[in-house]
Design an enzyme around this catalytic site. Structure first.
Site, mmCIF file in Angstrom:
data_model
loop_
_atom_site.group_PDB
_atom_site.id
_atom_site.type_symbol
_atom_site.label_atom_id
_atom_site.label_comp_id
_atom_site.label_asym_id
_atom_site.label_seq_id
_atom_site.Cartn_x
_atom_site.Cartn_y
_atom_site.Cartn_z
ATOM 1 N N ASP A 1 0.835 -1.195 0.000
ATOM 2 C CA ASP A 1 0.000 0.000 0.000
ATOM 3 C C ASP A 1 0.871 1.248 0.000
ATOM 4 O OD1 ASP A 1 -2.123 -1.729 0.178
ATOM 5 O OD2 ASP A 1 -2.344 -1.495 2.351
ATOM 6 N N LYS A 2 0.309 2.352 -0.432
ATOM 7 C CA LYS A 2 1.053 3.611 -0.525
ATOM 8 C C LYS A 2 1.682 3.992 0.805
ATOM 9 C CE LYS A 2 0.508 8.427 -2.040
ATOM 10 N NZ LYS A 2 -0.428 9.435 -2.608
#
Length: 240
Positions: free
Chosen positions: A103-104
């Site tokens: 995930d970012k």
């Protein structure tokens, strides 16, 4: 292999560009200048020199990246910085890609390669290659949570998760926070966060620290990468 493909694979330019270099006489094979881009070379035996520089053929490239938060696991994006933007000109290749995704806002171990077969093996649900995460949690994780994770949780949307190993490192009863490690054998979307949410807590920080037998190199600063050794490639495919 055609000479133009050989040189393009080694990033001396596009197929069109290296054809021009060959026609200009910049390339020799086994000591003889070759001006035909169709010339066949043996990548394992022939001695290829480009403009005085010996060329050592390498088909696949493997890197370990310590992914920082705020960067997305993609090869290109119109809005956000990608993990490939972290590579310098020396190591960057158009065919490199991240194996899976983080995930970012998730940090840690990410393998970058151009070996599609390896990526498939590592990500295949049938192979159950372990991924280990370290997380900080708002809420106090309990022995009951450990049992629930071992049985396999049902997360939001009714998705069933495979059994996972939850290890509770610390619990702060005053601040009502926890530090955990979690070993998964699959890679559902936002899985760690959704599993923790399913037992009534919230992940506030997440980092992947291991994939297969390969652990994150803690000497790498966030955003830094290095090539994998052959021994590490073997470790990478170990299931536990």
């Amino acid at each position: 292999m055609r000479l133009d493909k050989y040189l393009a694979d080694m990033d001396f330019g596009s197929r069109k560009e290296v054809k021009q270099f060959i026609k200009k006489g910049l390339v020799s094979v086994n000591g003889t200048v070759v001006k035909s881009d169709k010339f066949q070379v043996n990548e394992n035996e022939d001695n290829v020199v480009f403009d005085g520089e010996p060329v050592v053929y390498q088909k696949y490239f493997y890197y370990l990246l310590n992914k920082p938060a705020g960067v997305i696991s993609a090869t290109i994006d119109d809005y956000d910085e990608t993990v490939m933007d972290l590579f310098d000109d020396e190591d960057y290749r158009d065919d490199l890609f991240p194996v899976g995704r983080l995930d970012k806002d998730t940090e840690g171990l990410l393998v970058i390669t151009n070996d599609g077969a390896l990526a498939h093996r590592l990500l295949s649900p049938k192979r159950h290659v372990e991924k280990e995460y370290y997380a900080q949690v708002a809420g106090m994780m309990t022995p009951a949570d450990v049992v629930a994770f071992e049985k396999g949780l049902t997360i939001d949307g009714g998705e069933e998760c495979l059994p996972a190993k939850l290890m509770i490192d610390t619990v702060n009863e005053v601040e009502e926070t926890s530090e955990i490690r979690l070993i998964l054998h699959e890679g559902k979307f936002h899985q760690v966060k959704r599993m923790v949410q399913a037992v009534g807590k919230e992940v506030t920080y997440l980092k992947r620290i291991r994939m297969g037998g390969l652990s994150l190199d803690e000497t790498l600063d966030y955003g830094e990468h290095r090539g994998l050794t052959e021994a590490e490639l073997v470790l990478l495919e170990q299931k536990s």
